[in-house]
Design a protein around this motif. Structure first.
Motif, mmCIF file in Angstrom:
data_model
loop_
_atom_site.group_PDB
_atom_site.id
_atom_site.type_symbol
_atom_site.label_atom_id
_atom_site.label_comp_id
_atom_site.label_asym_id
_atom_site.label_seq_id
_atom_site.Cartn_x
_atom_site.Cartn_y
_atom_site.Cartn_z
ATOM 1 N N ASN A 28 0.964 -1.142 -0.016
ATOM 2 C CA ASN A 28 -0.156 -0.135 0.191
ATOM 3 C C ASN A 28 0.891 1.188 0.038
ATOM 4 O O ASN A 28 0.542 2.395 -0.616
ATOM 5 N N ILE A 29 1.897 1.118 0.578
ATOM 6 C CA ILE A 29 2.874 2.417 0.834
ATOM 7 C C ILE A 29 3.676 2.775 -0.370
ATOM 8 O O ILE A 29 4.041 3.629 -0.748
ATOM 9 N N TRP A 30 4.378 1.253 -0.625
ATOM 10 C CA TRP A 30 5.422 1.742 -1.594
ATOM 11 C C TRP A 30 5.207 1.185 -2.939
ATOM 12 O O TRP A 30 5.744 1.341 -4.051
ATOM 13 N N ARG A 31 3.996 0.465 -3.380
ATOM 14 C CA ARG A 31 3.674 0.005 -4.581
ATOM 15 C C ARG A 31 2.661 1.119 -5.188
ATOM 16 O O ARG A 31 2.606 1.256 -6.580
ATOM 17 N N PHE A 32 1.368 1.258 -4.519
ATOM 18 C CA PHE A 32 0.465 1.844 -5.009
ATOM 19 C C PHE A 32 0.624 3.233 -5.851
ATOM 20 O O PHE A 32 0.398 3.698 -6.840
ATOM 21 N N PRO A 33 1.321 3.986 -4.910
ATOM 22 C CA PRO A 33 1.639 5.468 -5.400
ATOM 23 C C PRO A 33 2.134 5.375 -6.704
ATOM 24 O O PRO A 33 1.873 6.316 -7.623
ATOM 25 N N TYR A 34 3.195 4.784 -7.219
ATOM 26 C CA TYR A 34 4.039 4.630 -8.228
ATOM 27 C C TYR A 34 3.166 4.069 -9.404
ATOM 28 O O TYR A 34 3.050 4.453 -10.427
ATOM 29 N N ILE A 35 2.504 2.894 -9.027
ATOM 30 C CA ILE A 35 1.527 2.108 -10.050
ATOM 31 C C ILE A 35 0.473 3.273 -10.778
ATOM 32 O O ILE A 35 0.443 3.426 -11.726
ATOM 33 N N ALA A 36 -0.115 4.082 -9.828
ATOM 34 C CA ALA A 36 -1.064 5.155 -9.940
ATOM 35 C C ALA A 36 -0.239 6.154 -10.978
ATOM 36 O O ALA A 36 -0.868 6.457 -12.004
ATOM 37 N N TYR A 37 0.774 6.502 -10.589
ATOM 38 C CA TYR A 37 1.407 7.801 -11.183
ATOM 39 C C TYR A 37 1.924 7.099 -12.584
ATOM 40 O O TYR A 37 1.723 7.962 -13.540
ATOM 41 N N ASP A 38 2.306 6.176 -12.796
ATOM 42 C CA ASP A 38 2.800 5.703 -14.027
ATOM 43 C C ASP A 38 1.782 5.029 -14.795
ATOM 44 O O ASP A 38 1.957 4.692 -16.119
ATOM 45 N N LEU A 111 12.461 -1.662 10.908
ATOM 46 C CA LEU A 111 12.942 -1.240 12.233
ATOM 47 C C LEU A 111 14.355 -0.693 12.490
ATOM 48 O O LEU A 111 14.411 0.207 13.032
ATOM 49 N N ARG A 112 15.243 -1.083 11.759
ATOM 50 C CA ARG A 112 16.591 -0.571 11.789
ATOM 51 C C ARG A 112 16.582 0.831 11.134
ATOM 52 O O ARG A 112 17.386 1.585 11.753
ATOM 53 N N PHE A 113 15.820 1.115 10.164
ATOM 54 C CA PHE A 113 15.819 2.199 9.555
ATOM 55 C C PHE A 113 15.295 3.437 10.213
ATOM 56 O O PHE A 113 15.396 4.536 10.058
ATOM 57 N N MET A 114 14.207 2.910 11.189
ATOM 58 C CA MET A 114 13.523 3.975 12.177
ATOM 59 C C MET A 114 14.608 4.356 12.908
ATOM 60 O O MET A 114 14.686 5.427 13.463
ATOM 61 N N GLY A 115 15.575 3.494 13.478
ATOM 62 C CA GLY A 115 16.803 4.055 14.425
ATOM 63 C C GLY A 115 17.501 4.924 13.511
ATOM 64 O O GLY A 115 18.076 5.921 14.136
ATOM 65 N N PHE A 116 18.076 4.245 12.307
ATOM 66 C CA PHE A 116 19.034 5.086 11.420
ATOM 67 C C PHE A 116 18.380 6.700 11.308
ATOM 68 O O PHE A 116 19.259 7.412 10.973
ATOM 69 N N LEU A 301 12.321 2.978 -3.198
ATOM 70 C CA LEU A 301 11.605 4.019 -2.492
ATOM 71 C C LEU A 301 11.867 4.184 -1.230
ATOM 72 O O LEU A 301 12.168 5.032 -0.629
ATOM 73 N N ALA A 302 11.637 3.174 -0.397
ATOM 74 C CA ALA A 302 11.530 3.156 0.951
ATOM 75 C C ALA A 302 13.048 3.269 1.736
ATOM 76 O O ALA A 302 13.062 3.978 2.571
ATOM 77 N N PHE A 320 10.335 12.640 10.591
ATOM 78 C CA PHE A 320 9.827 12.243 9.399
ATOM 79 C C PHE A 320 10.031 10.736 9.099
ATOM 80 O O PHE A 320 9.336 10.052 8.664
ATOM 81 N N GLY A 321 11.570 10.451 9.440
ATOM 82 C CA GLY A 321 11.861 9.160 9.209
ATOM 83 C C GLY A 321 11.424 8.098 10.181
ATOM 84 O O GLY A 321 11.046 7.040 9.704
ATOM 85 N N VAL A 322 11.323 8.611 11.337
ATOM 86 C CA VAL A 322 10.758 7.651 12.277
ATOM 87 C C VAL A 322 9.341 7.394 12.037
ATOM 88 O O VAL A 322 8.812 6.253 12.227
ATOM 89 N N LEU A 323 8.390 8.292 11.505
ATOM 90 C CA LEU A 323 7.200 8.241 11.168
ATOM 91 C C LEU A 323 6.923 7.229 10.058
ATOM 92 O O LEU A 323 6.182 6.331 10.022
ATOM 93 N N PHE A 324 7.782 7.584 9.063
ATOM 94 C CA PHE A 324 7.674 6.567 7.961
ATOM 95 C C PHE A 324 7.922 5.285 8.099
ATOM 96 O O PHE A 324 7.208 4.224 7.569
ATOM 97 N N PHE A 325 9.174 5.041 8.734
ATOM 98 C CA PHE A 325 9.646 3.587 9.039
ATOM 99 C C PHE A 325 8.900 2.956 9.983
ATOM 100 O O PHE A 325 8.648 1.629 9.772
#
Length: 520
Positions: A28-38, A111-116, A301-302, A320-325
């Protein structure tokens, strides 16, 4: 033999939360936006909504009705309908096993990227950080050559959470976890979207996403993309919703719940599109380039594009990063729980073991396979090929076979329609049978043909034929062979249950006449 009482959801809202948690996942987060755009931008919403109404929701209702009527795991449900159809159920169990072992590692990355995100540890080159420093990915597939502990330990943590939730049961584990996770996910993602909309260039990104290209409506590929997105985003085709619905109480609004879950999933996808493209618009503006130069999907994307965006933000990048990941992790873990539950339910029905024993054995084996294969330099290549082939020739193909067997071969759609109508607020009527009996199988069949044509023309992502035969075709075909072989073993418990449980009699005992649509 005395039939064990099947667990039940505590409330309809609890089931709905779990169903939404399963449907709302990484795609839902990383596939739909690009599919719609393309595929036409704002105009894509037209075929997308048509696909939702003519394929997505009808398939959801089918799985809900099968699970609710026969109150069993997928293999036992299909066996009760027609003994040879049990193989479809075990095929779907194998599909869930394959998906679970690689899906968990993406949750671990999140989870790791939330910390990164807090210290923006990816530095000036997020691409090199992700693939080389973090994953230590090999240049190509091959024998496992090492172990990446930085990926392994969060992966172990993900599996501990999933197995504990499953061991606690449907009501005390899955339902309560989703009642916590889904509201948190909604709050986190709303905060993410609000922050994204305040960025310079957000309007540019939204214009790129939603400006309609009406000429795209004449392109058959756009319509196939819309139906493909619906099939892959609603958790249909691999027995999740069937399994979840088997724990519903007898008096449950099936069609109303399916419509609510389908619309909630699509609403979240639309929200994800707004958040993602607002952020991409900011990235394009900051780099003084066009949105199409930065728009991407999936892992890129992610874990590459979004870290670049986070590093560019003047203020609030860490938040922003913590919210996203965190959103990615929660969406992923609720979906992972539902995927593993399909395996647990099937083995529990097959063996008669208790839930804790089944989760320990089956869930433990699934977790072990995941932990041994994917925190390795070659893990990314296995993930990529597993995901492609099990989606194209597992989920979509299993859905097609299910509809052909149940709808065309056994002609069970009228009976299932009566069952759903007897307890639902919205009557299915003829549209449901037309959607499932004609529209969905034709489109799924065309998708299979189109995908196979492309597959046989050129090796997927340039991988060697040998690797694709082993990790791609081997896994997809192996799931089918597994389903057939397991279904051939005698299953005395299933035979006894099949002869002692009458779904219509159970409905009447609950005060519902399955032959009368007025009794709702």
């Amino acid at each position: 033999m005395v039939q064990q009482t099947r667990e039940q959801w505590g409330t309809r809202a609890g089931f709905l939360m779990a169903a939404i948690g399963s449907a709302v996942g990484l795609g839902n987060i990383w596939r739909f936006p690009y599919i719609a755009y393309d595929n036409g931008g704002g105009a894509f919403l037209v075929p997308y909504l048509i696909a939702l109404l003519t394929a997505g929701i009808p398939l959801l209702i089918l799985e809900y009705t099968l699970g609710h009527r026969y109150r069993s795991s997928a293999p036992l449900t299909y066996r009760r309908i027609w003994r040879p159809a049990e193989a479809i159920g075990w095929w779907q169990v194998a599909i869930c096993f394959v998906i679970a072992i690689y899906y968990a590692v993406i949750v671990a990355w999140s989870l790791r990227f939330m910390g990164f995100s807090i210290g923006q540890q990816w530095g000036e080159d997020p691409d090199a950080f992700f693939f080389e420093d973090f994953l230590q990915a090999s240049e190509g597939p091959g024998m496992v050559s090492g172990y990446v502990s930085a990926v392994a330990w969060p992966l172990i943590g993900v599996w501990v959470v999933v197995l504990v939730v499953l061991a606690l049961g449907v009501r005390n584990g899955i339902e309560k976890a989703n009642k916590i996770f889904i509201p948190i996910l909604v709050v986190l993602f709303l905060a993410l979207v609000v922050q994204a909309l305040t960025l310079d260039g957000a309007t540019t990104g939204l214009n790129a996403l939603f400006t309609p290209d009406w000429s795209a409506m004449l392109d058959g590929g756009v319509w196939i993309a819309a139906y493909g997105q619906i099939f892959f985003s609603l958790s249909i085709g691999f027995a999740i919703m069937l399994t979840y619905a088997s724990y519903l109480k007898r008096k449950t609004d099936l069609t109303g719940t399916a419509i609510t879950a389908g619309l909630a999933n699509s609403s979240f996808e639309l929200l994800a599109g707004i958040g993602v493209f607002a952020a991409l618009g900011f990235m394009a503006t900051a780099a003084d380039t066009a949105v199409d130069k930065v728009a991407t999907s999936g892992i890129g994307l992610a874990f590459v594009a979004f870290p670049q965006i986070i590093s560019t933000l003047p203020l609030g990048g860490a938040l922003f990063g913590v919210l996203f990941f965190a959103s990615l992790a929660i969406a992923g873990i609720t979906s992972l729980i539902s995927i593993v539950q399909v395996i647990v339910s099937a083995v529990q029905d097959r063996t008669g073991l208790g839930r804790v024993q089944t989760v320990s054995l089956v869930g433990g084996a699934t977790a072990l396979a995941s932990i041994l294969l994917f925190p390795t330099p070659e893990g990314l290549h296995f993930l990529d090929v597993f995901d492609h082939f099990i989606n194209q020739y597992g989920i979509a193909l299993a859905a097609l076979v299910l509809i052909i067997v149940v709808g065309w071969g056994l002609r069970k759609l009228p009976m299932l329609e009566r069952h759903a109508d007897a307890i639902s607020t919205v009557s299915l009527k003829l549209w449901w049978r037309i959607a499932l009996g004609i529209i969905t199988p034709i489109l799924l069949g065309f998708m299979m043909w189109d995908s196979l044509r492309a597959e046989l023309t050129e090796n997927y992502e340039g991988y060697s034929t040998g690797f694709l035969l082993l990790a791609g075709w081997g896994v997809a075909i192996g799931a089918i062979v597994f389903g057939i072989i397991v279904s051939l073993f005698p299953w005395k418990k299933a035979d006894q249950i099949a002869h002692t449980v009458d779904p219509d009699q159970e409905m009447k005992t609950a005060g519902i006449d399955p032959d009368k649509k007025e009794d709702r």
